[in-house]
Design a protein around this motif. Sequence first.
Motif, PDB file in Angstrom:
ATOM      1  N   VAL A   1       3.575 -11.778 -38.032  1.00 29.50           N
ATOM      2  CA  VAL A   1       2.937 -10.905 -36.947  1.00 29.50           C
ATOM      3  C   VAL A   1       4.021  -9.966 -36.328  1.00 29.50           C
ATOM      4  CG1 VAL A   1       2.093 -11.129 -34.687  1.00 29.50           C
ATOM      5  CG2 VAL A   1       1.060 -12.623 -36.512  1.00 29.50           C
ATOM      6  N   ALA A   2       5.177 -10.608 -36.170  1.00 28.23           N
ATOM      7  CA  ALA A   2       6.247 -10.043 -35.612  1.00 28.23           C
ATOM      8  C   ALA A   2       6.601  -8.770 -36.541  1.00 28.23           C
ATOM      9  CB  ALA A   2       7.585 -10.542 -35.481  1.00 28.23           C
ATOM     10  N   LEU A   3       6.735  -9.083 -37.758  1.00 27.99           N
ATOM     11  CA  LEU A   3       6.935  -7.910 -38.761  1.00 27.99           C
ATOM     12  C   LEU A   3       5.914  -6.936 -38.841  1.00 27.99           C
ATOM     13  CD1 LEU A   3       9.014  -7.155 -40.968  1.00 27.99           C
ATOM     14  CD2 LEU A   3       7.452  -8.471 -42.740  1.00 27.99           C
ATOM     15  N   ASN A   4       4.650  -7.172 -38.898  1.00 24.97           N
ATOM     16  CA  ASN A   4       3.429  -6.391 -38.662  1.00 24.97           C
ATOM     17  C   ASN A   4       3.590  -5.430 -37.448  1.00 24.97           C
ATOM     18  OD1 ASN A   4       1.055  -5.005 -39.229  1.00 24.97           O
ATOM     19  ND2 ASN A   4      -0.314  -6.787 -38.653  1.00 24.97           N
ATOM     20  N   GLN A   5       3.875  -6.038 -36.275  1.00 28.32           N
ATOM     21  CA  GLN A   5       4.015  -5.263 -35.051  1.00 28.32           C
ATOM     22  C   GLN A   5       5.179  -4.087 -35.189  1.00 28.32           C
ATOM     23  OE1 GLN A   5       1.844  -5.103 -32.577  1.00 28.32           O
ATOM     24  NE2 GLN A   5       0.466  -6.564 -34.030  1.00 28.32           N
ATOM     25  N   SER A   6       6.138  -4.569 -35.724  1.00 23.29           N
ATOM     26  CA  SER A   6       7.428  -3.636 -35.843  1.00 23.29           C
ATOM     27  C   SER A   6       7.119  -2.720 -36.899  1.00 23.29           C
ATOM     28  CB  SER A   6       8.687  -4.526 -36.291  1.00 23.29           C
ATOM     29  OG  SER A   6       8.603  -5.064 -37.586  1.00 23.29           O
ATOM     30  N   LEU A   7       6.192  -3.040 -37.939  1.00 22.58           N
ATOM     31  CA  LEU A   7       5.824  -1.902 -38.878  1.00 22.58           C
ATOM     32  C   LEU A   7       4.945  -0.824 -38.103  1.00 22.58           C
ATOM     33  CD1 LEU A   7       5.690  -0.601 -41.568  1.00 22.58           C
ATOM     34  CD2 LEU A   7       3.924  -2.039 -42.118  1.00 22.58           C
ATOM     35  N   ILE A   8       4.052  -1.448 -37.331  1.00 23.96           N
ATOM     36  CA  ILE A   8       3.013  -0.693 -36.544  1.00 23.96           C
ATOM     37  C   ILE A   8       3.929   0.500 -35.806  1.00 23.96           C
ATOM     38  CG2 ILE A   8       1.191  -0.469 -34.784  1.00 23.96           C
ATOM     39  CD1 ILE A   8       0.242  -2.888 -36.061  1.00 23.96           C
TER      40      ILE A   8
ATOM     41  N   PHE B   1       5.721   2.978 -37.895  1.00 22.63           N
ATOM     42  CA  PHE B   1       4.600   3.995 -38.438  1.00 22.63           C
ATOM     43  C   PHE B   1       4.280   4.909 -37.406  1.00 22.63           C
ATOM     44  CE2 PHE B   1       0.075   5.138 -39.227  1.00 22.63           C
ATOM     45  CZ  PHE B   1       0.160   5.374 -40.487  1.00 22.63           C
ATOM     46  N   ARG B   2       3.955   4.492 -36.189  1.00 23.78           N
ATOM     47  CA  ARG B   2       3.367   5.441 -35.173  1.00 23.78           C
ATOM     48  C   ARG B   2       4.550   6.535 -34.789  1.00 23.78           C
ATOM     49  NH1 ARG B   2       0.218   1.021 -31.102  1.00 23.78           N
ATOM     50  NH2 ARG B   2      -1.621   1.278 -32.436  1.00 23.78           N
ATOM     51  N   ASN B   3       5.556   5.834 -34.679  1.00 25.69           N
ATOM     52  CA  ASN B   3       6.806   6.841 -34.514  1.00 25.69           C
ATOM     53  C   ASN B   3       6.931   7.804 -35.504  1.00 25.69           C
ATOM     54  OD1 ASN B   3       8.969   7.813 -33.003  1.00 25.69           O
ATOM     55  ND2 ASN B   3      10.233   6.574 -34.357  1.00 25.69           N
TER      56      ASN B   3
ATOM     57  N   LEU C   1       6.379   0.532 -45.852  1.00 26.00           N
ATOM     58  CA  LEU C   1       4.923   0.031 -46.110  1.00 26.00           C
ATOM     59  C   LEU C   1       5.136  -0.875 -47.426  1.00 26.00           C
ATOM     60  CD1 LEU C   1       1.982  -0.256 -45.002  1.00 26.00           C
ATOM     61  CD2 LEU C   1       1.501   1.689 -46.327  1.00 26.00           C
ATOM     62  N   LEU C   2       5.717  -0.343 -48.599  1.00 27.67           N
ATOM     63  CA  LEU C   2       5.885  -0.977 -49.666  1.00 27.67           C
ATOM     64  C   LEU C   2       6.650  -2.108 -49.444  1.00 27.67           C
ATOM     65  CD1 LEU C   2       5.992   1.901 -52.151  1.00 27.67           C
ATOM     66  CD2 LEU C   2       4.129   0.341 -52.039  1.00 27.67           C
ATOM     67  N   THR C   3       7.737  -2.180 -48.735  1.00 29.85           N
ATOM     68  CA  THR C   3       8.670  -3.281 -48.579  1.00 29.85           C
ATOM     69  C   THR C   3       7.667  -4.277 -47.729  1.00 29.85           C
ATOM     70  OG1 THR C   3      10.652  -1.868 -48.680  1.00 29.85           O
ATOM     71  CG2 THR C   3      10.679  -4.155 -47.685  1.00 29.85           C
ATOM     72  N   TYR C   4       6.978  -4.034 -46.844  1.00 28.70           N
ATOM     73  CA  TYR C   4       6.108  -5.002 -45.950  1.00 28.70           C
ATOM     74  C   TYR C   4       5.248  -5.570 -46.882  1.00 28.70           C
ATOM     75  CZ  TYR C   4       2.600  -6.525 -42.915  1.00 28.70           C
ATOM     76  OH  TYR C   4       1.672  -7.211 -42.394  1.00 28.70           O
ATOM     77  N   LEU C   5       4.539  -4.619 -47.802  1.00 27.40           N
ATOM     78  CA  LEU C   5       3.529  -5.451 -48.629  1.00 27.40           C
ATOM     79  C   LEU C   5       4.167  -6.326 -49.695  1.00 27.40           C
ATOM     80  CD1 LEU C   5       1.213  -2.348 -49.544  1.00 27.40           C
ATOM     81  CD2 LEU C   5       0.391  -4.482 -48.027  1.00 27.40           C
TER      82      LEU C   5
ATOM     83  N   LEU D   1      -5.999  -6.209 -42.014  1.00 28.84           N
ATOM     84  CA  LEU D   1      -6.692  -5.146 -41.490  1.00 28.84           C
ATOM     85  C   LEU D   1      -5.659  -3.852 -40.856  1.00 28.84           C
ATOM     86  CD1 LEU D   1      -9.275  -4.035 -40.358  1.00 28.84           C
ATOM     87  CD2 LEU D   1      -9.000  -5.464 -38.301  1.00 28.84           C
ATOM     88  N   SER D   2      -4.726  -4.377 -40.290  1.00 26.81           N
ATOM     89  CA  SER D   2      -3.956  -3.492 -39.464  1.00 26.81           C
ATOM     90  C   SER D   2      -3.048  -2.616 -40.716  1.00 26.81           C
ATOM     91  CB  SER D   2      -2.984  -4.040 -38.605  1.00 26.81           C
ATOM     92  OG  SER D   2      -2.215  -4.769 -39.023  1.00 26.81           O
ATOM     93  N   THR D   3      -2.576  -3.039 -41.658  1.00 29.79           N
ATOM     94  CA  THR D   3      -2.157  -2.863 -42.813  1.00 29.79           C
ATOM     95  C   THR D   3      -3.005  -1.739 -43.433  1.00 29.79           C
ATOM     96  OG1 THR D   3      -0.645  -4.604 -43.178  1.00 29.79           O
ATOM     97  CG2 THR D   3      -0.968  -2.985 -45.070  1.00 29.79           C
ATOM     98  N   THR D   4      -4.253  -2.050 -43.918  1.00 32.29           N
ATOM     99  CA  THR D   4      -5.369  -1.251 -44.195  1.00 32.29           C
ATOM    100  C   THR D   4      -5.449  -0.026 -43.448  1.00 32.29           C
ATOM    101  OG1 THR D   4      -6.363  -3.113 -45.417  1.00 32.29           O
ATOM    102  CG2 THR D   4      -7.676  -0.923 -45.193  1.00 32.29           C
ATOM    103  N   MET D   5      -5.652  -0.184 -42.112  1.00 30.75           N
ATOM    104  CA  MET D   5      -5.755   0.959 -41.247  1.00 30.75           C
ATOM    105  C   MET D   5      -4.393   1.865 -41.122  1.00 30.75           C
ATOM    106  SD  MET D   5      -7.699  -1.158 -38.093  1.00 30.75           S
ATOM    107  CE  MET D   5      -7.201   0.150 -37.006  1.00 30.75           C
ATOM    108  N   MET D   6      -3.171   1.249 -41.464  1.00 35.33           N
ATOM    109  CA  MET D   6      -2.265   2.386 -41.487  1.00 35.33           C
ATOM    110  C   MET D   6      -2.166   3.113 -42.679  1.00 35.33           C
ATOM    111  SD  MET D   6       1.235   0.287 -40.192  1.00 35.33           S
ATOM    112  CE  MET D   6       0.630  -1.178 -40.750  1.00 35.33           C
ATOM    113  N   MET D   7      -2.764   2.447 -43.791  1.00 38.96           N
ATOM    114  CA  MET D   7      -2.693   2.979 -45.283  1.00 38.96           C
ATOM    115  C   MET D   7      -3.803   4.182 -44.982  1.00 38.96           C
ATOM    116  SD  MET D   7      -1.993  -0.211 -47.687  1.00 38.96           S
ATOM    117  CE  MET D   7      -2.455   0.815 -49.158  1.00 38.96           C
ATOM    118  N   SER D   8      -4.840   3.946 -44.399  1.00 39.64           N
ATOM    119  CA  SER D   8      -5.964   5.036 -44.391  1.00 39.64           C
ATOM    120  C   SER D   8      -5.482   5.962 -43.584  1.00 39.64           C
ATOM    121  CB  SER D   8      -7.270   4.476 -43.679  1.00 39.64           C
ATOM    122  OG  SER D   8      -7.246   4.251 -42.356  1.00 39.64           O
ATOM    123  N   CYS D   9      -4.331   6.095 -42.813  1.00 40.38           N
ATOM    124  CA  CYS D   9      -4.145   7.412 -41.922  1.00 40.38           C
ATOM    125  C   CYS D   9      -3.606   8.611 -42.772  1.00 40.38           C
ATOM    126  CB  CYS D   9      -3.462   7.189 -40.952  1.00 40.38           C
ATOM    127  SG  CYS D   9      -3.995   6.149 -39.716  1.00 40.38           S
TER     128      CYS D   9
END
Length: 80
Positions: free
Chosen positions: A6-13, A16-18, A32-36, A72-80
Amino acid sequence: MDKWIVALNQSLIKYFRNEMDNYRLFTVVGKLLTYLDQLTNWYVRLNRLRLKGDHGPEAQHTSLNILFDVLLSTTMMMSC
């Protein structure tokens, strides 16, 4: 493991936004690839028994919910 992913996901988000705000898509793809890779090779592999329900229904429910939220959050990031 749950807190880690969860912490890794939040830091990726946040990253990603930045990066997307600054129009740097090429830097996002690598992270994103490293995270996956970490998600599939560490979280899913080490929690396989929990995801199957070997540690009880409550642990299974928790781990599946976290996996769903992260995917879900990963999929949303990939769709942007």
